[in-house]
Design a protein around this motif. Structure first.
Motif, short mmCIF file in Angstrom:
data_model
loop_
_atom_site.label_atom_id
_atom_site.label_comp_id
_atom_site.label_asym_id
_atom_site.label_seq_id
_atom_site.Cartn_x
_atom_site.Cartn_y
_atom_site.Cartn_z
N MET A 106 0.81 -1.21 0.00
CA MET A 106 0.00 0.00 0.00
C MET A 106 0.85 1.27 0.00
SD MET A 106 -3.27 -0.50 -0.28
CE MET A 106 -2.75 -1.66 -1.55
N LEU A 107 2.09 1.19 0.52
CA LEU A 107 3.00 2.33 0.41
C LEU A 107 3.25 2.65 -1.06
CD1 LEU A 107 5.73 1.61 3.12
CD2 LEU A 107 3.90 3.31 3.25
N ALA A 108 3.51 1.60 -1.84
CA ALA A 108 3.73 1.79 -3.28
C ALA A 108 2.45 2.27 -3.96
CB ALA A 108 4.21 0.48 -3.91
N ASP A 109 1.32 1.71 -3.54
CA ASP A 109 0.03 2.11 -4.10
C ASP A 109 -0.23 3.59 -3.83
OD1 ASP A 109 -2.77 0.87 -5.06
OD2 ASP A 109 -3.19 2.33 -3.47
N LEU A 115 0.90 10.32 -7.51
CA LEU A 115 1.47 10.87 -8.74
C LEU A 115 0.43 10.95 -9.85
CD1 LEU A 115 5.00 9.19 -8.75
CD2 LEU A 115 4.45 11.58 -8.25
N LYS A 116 -0.41 9.93 -9.94
CA LYS A 116 -1.47 9.94 -10.96
C LYS A 116 -2.49 11.04 -10.68
CE LYS A 116 -1.26 5.13 -12.50
NZ LYS A 116 -1.98 3.84 -12.60
N ALA A 117 -2.76 11.29 -9.40
CA ALA A 117 -3.74 12.31 -9.03
C ALA A 117 -3.18 13.72 -9.16
CB ALA A 117 -4.22 12.08 -7.59
N GLY A 118 -1.86 13.84 -9.24
CA GLY A 118 -1.23 15.14 -9.38
C GLY A 118 -1.05 15.87 -8.06
N ARG A 119 -1.18 15.17 -6.95
CA ARG A 119 -0.98 15.75 -5.62
C ARG A 119 -0.86 14.62 -4.62
NH1 ARG A 119 -5.54 15.66 -2.36
NH2 ARG A 119 -7.41 14.87 -3.39
N PRO A 120 -0.13 14.84 -3.50
CA PRO A 120 -0.11 13.82 -2.45
C PRO A 120 -1.52 13.62 -1.90
CG PRO A 120 1.69 15.39 -2.15
CD PRO A 120 0.78 15.97 -3.20
N GLY A 139 7.77 10.51 4.48
CA GLY A 139 8.82 10.49 3.47
C GLY A 139 8.27 10.30 2.07
N ILE A 140 7.32 9.40 1.91
CA ILE A 140 6.73 9.18 0.59
C ILE A 140 5.91 10.38 0.15
CG2 ILE A 140 5.04 7.78 -0.69
CD1 ILE A 140 6.07 5.35 0.85
N THR A 141 5.22 11.01 1.09
CA THR A 141 4.45 12.21 0.76
C THR A 141 5.39 13.32 0.28
OG1 THR A 141 2.74 11.65 2.38
CG2 THR A 141 2.86 13.94 1.66
N SER A 202 10.76 -0.04 -5.78
CA SER A 202 9.74 -0.73 -5.00
C SER A 202 8.50 0.14 -4.79
CB SER A 202 10.29 -1.15 -3.63
OG SER A 202 11.34 -2.08 -3.80
N LEU A 203 8.64 1.44 -5.00
CA LEU A 203 7.49 2.33 -4.90
C LEU A 203 6.63 2.29 -6.15
CD1 LEU A 203 9.17 5.44 -3.22
CD2 LEU A 203 7.77 3.67 -2.13
N GLY A 204 7.15 1.65 -7.20
CA GLY A 204 6.39 1.51 -8.43
C GLY A 204 6.20 2.81 -9.18
N THR A 205 7.07 3.80 -8.92
CA THR A 205 6.90 5.12 -9.53
C THR A 205 8.05 5.52 -10.44
OG1 THR A 205 7.97 6.19 -7.65
CG2 THR A 205 5.59 5.91 -7.54
N ALA A 206 9.12 4.74 -10.44
CA ALA A 206 10.31 5.13 -11.21
C ALA A 206 10.08 4.99 -12.71
CB ALA A 206 11.50 4.28 -10.78
#
Length: 206
Positions: A106-109, A115-120, A139-141, A202-206
């Motif tokens: 869920m951290l990765a989710d 990022l998809k929403a365009g805001r934390p 940290g992720i935020t 591992s965050l699935g965002t790279a």
């Protein structure tokens, strides 16, 4: 004859499997054993992992009595929609039940959905009792805000860095030193600043 709902995304498959498993009172480990797959694979599948193997996915569906012509409605609502999910509630529930492996997914989710929403998506403090997970979410935020070129929500500044280095994956398994070193070297600086170490991939965002 009416056809069942379309299952056309990994997230839809994962939502159906998780909902059906919970309805039947099955743990992830029990279902994984019945289907002949690893628990890690099932965790990935329920999280909507896009590279899940079809053969194993079908085995899990068969173990639950679900086919690709499922008569089950695809679960709706905020809990199954990353853009509308209440992440504060989600993490409080997962950490309270000690489902750390799924919490890491869920951290990765959370990172990807933000990022998809365009805001934390966590604009307010999740108010978790565990400082480790609070630091990870802060940290992720900060990481997603930086990626989006935005200021981080003010609540992240109230979360103090951990006094010792922490890797969330150590919540449920041992990590060997070479992997620890690799994880440290590939952790985004926003997470490292909180003394939390997760590889960016591992965050699935790279």
């Amino acid at each position: 004859m009416t056809s069942g709902p379309s299952i056309d995304t990994p997230a839809a498959v994962g939502a159906i499997i998780r909902a059906r498993r919970q309805d039947r009172g099955l743990s992830q480990q029990t279902l994984a054993v019945r289907a002949g797959v690893s628990r890690k694979f099932l965790v990935d599948l329920e999280a909507g992992h896009e590279r899940a193997e079809l053969g194993k996915t079908l085995a899990i569906l068969a173990a639950l009595g679900v086919s690709l012509e499922a008569t089950d409605p695809i679960p709706k609502g905020a809990d199954h929609d990353p853009a509308r999910r209440d992440y504060a509630q989600t993490f409080a529930r997962l950490i309270g039940s000690r489902d750390f492996e799924f919490a890491i997914k869920m951290l990765a989710d959370y990172a990807t959905a933000s990022l998809k929403a365009g805001r934390p998506l966590l604009q307010r403090s999740p108010r978790l009792k565990d400082p480790h997970w609070s630091a990870a979410l802060a940290g992720i935020t900060n990481y997603t805000a930086h990626r989006l070129g935005q200021p981080a929500p003010s609540w992240t500044r109230r979360i103090k860095p951990l006094t010792e280095a922490w890797m969330p994956a150590e919540s449920y398994r041992n990590i060997r030193e070479p992997m620890k070193q690799l994880t440290r070297s590939e952790t985004p600086e926003e997470l490292a600043a909180m003394n939390v170490f997760i590889r960016e991939r591992s965050l699935g965002t790279a």
